[in-house]
Design an enzyme around this catalytic site. Structure first.
Site, PDB file in Angstrom:
ATOM      1  N   ASN A  51       0.834  -1.114  -0.104  1.00  0.00           N
ATOM      2  CA  ASN A  51       0.011   0.120   0.085  1.00  0.00           C
ATOM      3  C   ASN A  51       0.894   1.225   0.079  1.00  0.00           C
ATOM      4  O   ASN A  51       1.833   1.340   0.682  1.00  0.00           O
ATOM      5  CB  ASN A  51      -0.980  -0.025   1.101  1.00  0.00           C
ATOM      6  CG  ASN A  51      -0.438  -0.160   2.457  1.00  0.00           C
ATOM      7  OD1 ASN A  51       0.470  -0.934   2.865  1.00  0.00           O
ATOM      8  ND2 ASN A  51      -1.108   0.557   3.541  1.00  0.00           N
ATOM      9  N   ILE A  52       0.353   2.199  -0.679  1.00  0.00           N
ATOM     10  CA  ILE A  52       1.035   3.464  -0.630  1.00  0.00           C
ATOM     11  C   ILE A  52       0.086   4.685  -0.391  1.00  0.00           C
ATOM     12  O   ILE A  52      -0.898   4.936  -1.117  1.00  0.00           O
ATOM     13  CB  ILE A  52       1.636   3.890  -2.277  1.00  0.00           C
ATOM     14  CG1 ILE A  52       2.335   2.381  -2.795  1.00  0.00           C
ATOM     15  CG2 ILE A  52       2.497   5.097  -2.656  1.00  0.00           C
ATOM     16  CD1 ILE A  52       2.862   2.392  -3.973  1.00  0.00           C
ATOM     17  N   GLU A  53       0.268   5.443   0.719  1.00  0.00           N
ATOM     18  CA  GLU A  53      -0.386   6.441   1.064  1.00  0.00           C
ATOM     19  C   GLU A  53       0.036   7.772   0.712  1.00  0.00           C
ATOM     20  O   GLU A  53       1.418   8.059   0.550  1.00  0.00           O
ATOM     21  CB  GLU A  53      -0.627   6.326   2.652  1.00  0.00           C
ATOM     22  CG  GLU A  53      -1.015   5.137   2.983  1.00  0.00           C
ATOM     23  CD  GLU A  53      -1.590   4.649   4.383  1.00  0.00           C
ATOM     24  OE1 GLU A  53      -1.042   5.641   5.257  1.00  0.00           O
ATOM     25  OE2 GLU A  53      -1.966   3.848   4.878  1.00  0.00           O
ATOM     26  N   CYS A  62      -4.387   0.998  -2.300  1.00  0.00           N
ATOM     27  CA  CYS A  62      -4.103  -0.449  -1.611  1.00  0.00           C
ATOM     28  C   CYS A  62      -2.994  -1.378  -2.349  1.00  0.00           C
ATOM     29  O   CYS A  62      -2.787  -1.105  -3.583  1.00  0.00           O
ATOM     30  CB  CYS A  62      -5.540  -1.121  -1.630  1.00  0.00           C
ATOM     31  SG  CYS A  62      -6.724  -0.522  -0.639  1.00  0.00           S
ATOM     32  N   GLU A  64      -3.273  -4.359  -3.216  1.00  0.00           N
ATOM     33  CA  GLU A  64      -3.847  -5.347  -3.991  1.00  0.00           C
ATOM     34  C   GLU A  64      -3.829  -4.470  -5.332  1.00  0.00           C
ATOM     35  O   GLU A  64      -3.466  -5.150  -6.348  1.00  0.00           O
ATOM     36  CB  GLU A  64      -5.309  -5.725  -3.665  1.00  0.00           C
ATOM     37  CG  GLU A  64      -5.332  -6.475  -2.527  1.00  0.00           C
ATOM     38  CD  GLU A  64      -5.681  -5.817  -1.262  1.00  0.00           C
ATOM     39  OE1 GLU A  64      -5.055  -4.575  -0.966  1.00  0.00           O
ATOM     40  OE2 GLU A  64      -6.445  -6.072  -0.506  1.00  0.00           O
ATOM     41  N   CYS A  95     -10.405  -4.458   0.370  1.00  0.00           N
ATOM     42  CA  CYS A  95     -11.564  -3.486   0.669  1.00  0.00           C
ATOM     43  C   CYS A  95     -12.724  -3.718  -0.465  1.00  0.00           C
ATOM     44  O   CYS A  95     -12.040  -4.487  -1.399  1.00  0.00           O
ATOM     45  CB  CYS A  95     -10.992  -2.203   0.889  1.00  0.00           C
ATOM     46  SG  CYS A  95     -10.433  -1.488  -0.757  1.00  0.00           S
TER      47      CYS A  95
HETATM   48  N1  THU Z   1      -5.140  -1.365   2.544  1.00  0.00           N
HETATM   49  C1  THU Z   1      -4.629  -2.330   1.761  1.00  0.00           C
HETATM   50  O1  THU Z   1      -3.721  -2.013   1.145  1.00  0.00           O
HETATM   51  N2  THU Z   1      -5.187  -3.432   1.333  1.00  0.00           N
HETATM   52  C2  THU Z   1      -6.459  -4.016   1.963  1.00  0.00           C
HETATM   53  O2  THU Z   1      -6.867  -4.903   1.944  1.00  0.00           O
HETATM   54  C3  THU Z   1      -6.917  -3.205   3.090  1.00  0.00           C
HETATM   55  C4  THU Z   1      -6.595  -1.819   3.354  1.00  0.00           C
HETATM   56  C5  THU Z   1      -4.504  -0.247   3.032  1.00  0.00           C
HETATM   57  C6  THU Z   1      -4.978   0.995   2.467  1.00  0.00           C
HETATM   58  C7  THU Z   1      -4.345   2.124   3.569  1.00  0.00           C
HETATM   59  O3  THU Z   1      -3.079   2.337   3.196  1.00  0.00           O
HETATM   60  C8  THU Z   1      -4.205   1.218   4.753  1.00  0.00           C
HETATM   61  O4  THU Z   1      -4.237  -0.218   4.608  1.00  0.00           O
HETATM   62  C9  THU Z   1      -5.316   1.531   5.774  1.00  0.00           C
HETATM   63  O5  THU Z   1      -6.615   1.252   5.333  1.00  0.00           O
END
Ligand code: THU
Length: 146
Positions: A51-53, A62, A64, A95
């Protein structure tokens, strides 16, 4: 990315390990919730992502989706399975947005949920996204309206 010969079948454990390594590269600056993912293409290649925020939170991507975008942009069109790993006792599922996109681009593949303690559970995408809205739905609707 790794590649196996046709005879060699990548084990779930190897794909989980690839996702675990990718998770270490997560850019989870704001949530601190690190997720790794890996997909296997039909020809046995493994693609990974994390994941990259963003500081503009809603731009967050996310693990995935990062993974699927990587594979699609490398030309993968058929997928065998996807792994999602996070450090949670209750296994982390994709998600809603990711469920839609996994379904659209990968179809009804197994989704392997994993955590760092070695727990795993495998679900089918059709279980995770019942009554999908997808290209087939649109085509059927078009046909009906002709
Ligand atoms: N996130 C994912 O990368 N995959 C998931 O299946 C659930 C949520 C990430 C998004 C965000 O960076 C962090 O988790 C919190 O929601």
């Amino acid at each position: 990315m790794s590649r196996h010969s046709e005879q060699e079948i990548t084990s779930d454990q190897e794909i989980i390990e690839a996702a675990t390594e990718a998770r270490k590269r997560a850019r989870a600056t704001y949530s601190n919730f690190r997720v790794g993912a890996a997909v296997e293409s039909e020809d046995g290649r493994i693609y990974t992502g994390c994941n990259i925020e963003s500081a503009a939170y809603e731009l967050t991507m996310c693990a995935e989706r990062v993974t699927i975008w990587k594979a699609l942009s490398e030309g993968v069109r058929k997928f065998r399975r996807i792994v999602v790993i996070a450090d949670t006792s209750r296994l982390t599922p994709p998600c809603g947005a990711c469920r839609q996109l996994i379904w659209e681009f990968c179809g009804d593949i197994p989704v392997i949920l994993a955590n760092l303690r070695g727990d795993t559970e495998t679900l089918q995408m059709a279980e995770l996204l019942p009554r999908p809205f997808d290209a087939k739905f649109l085509e059927e609707n078009d046909a009906e309206n002709k």
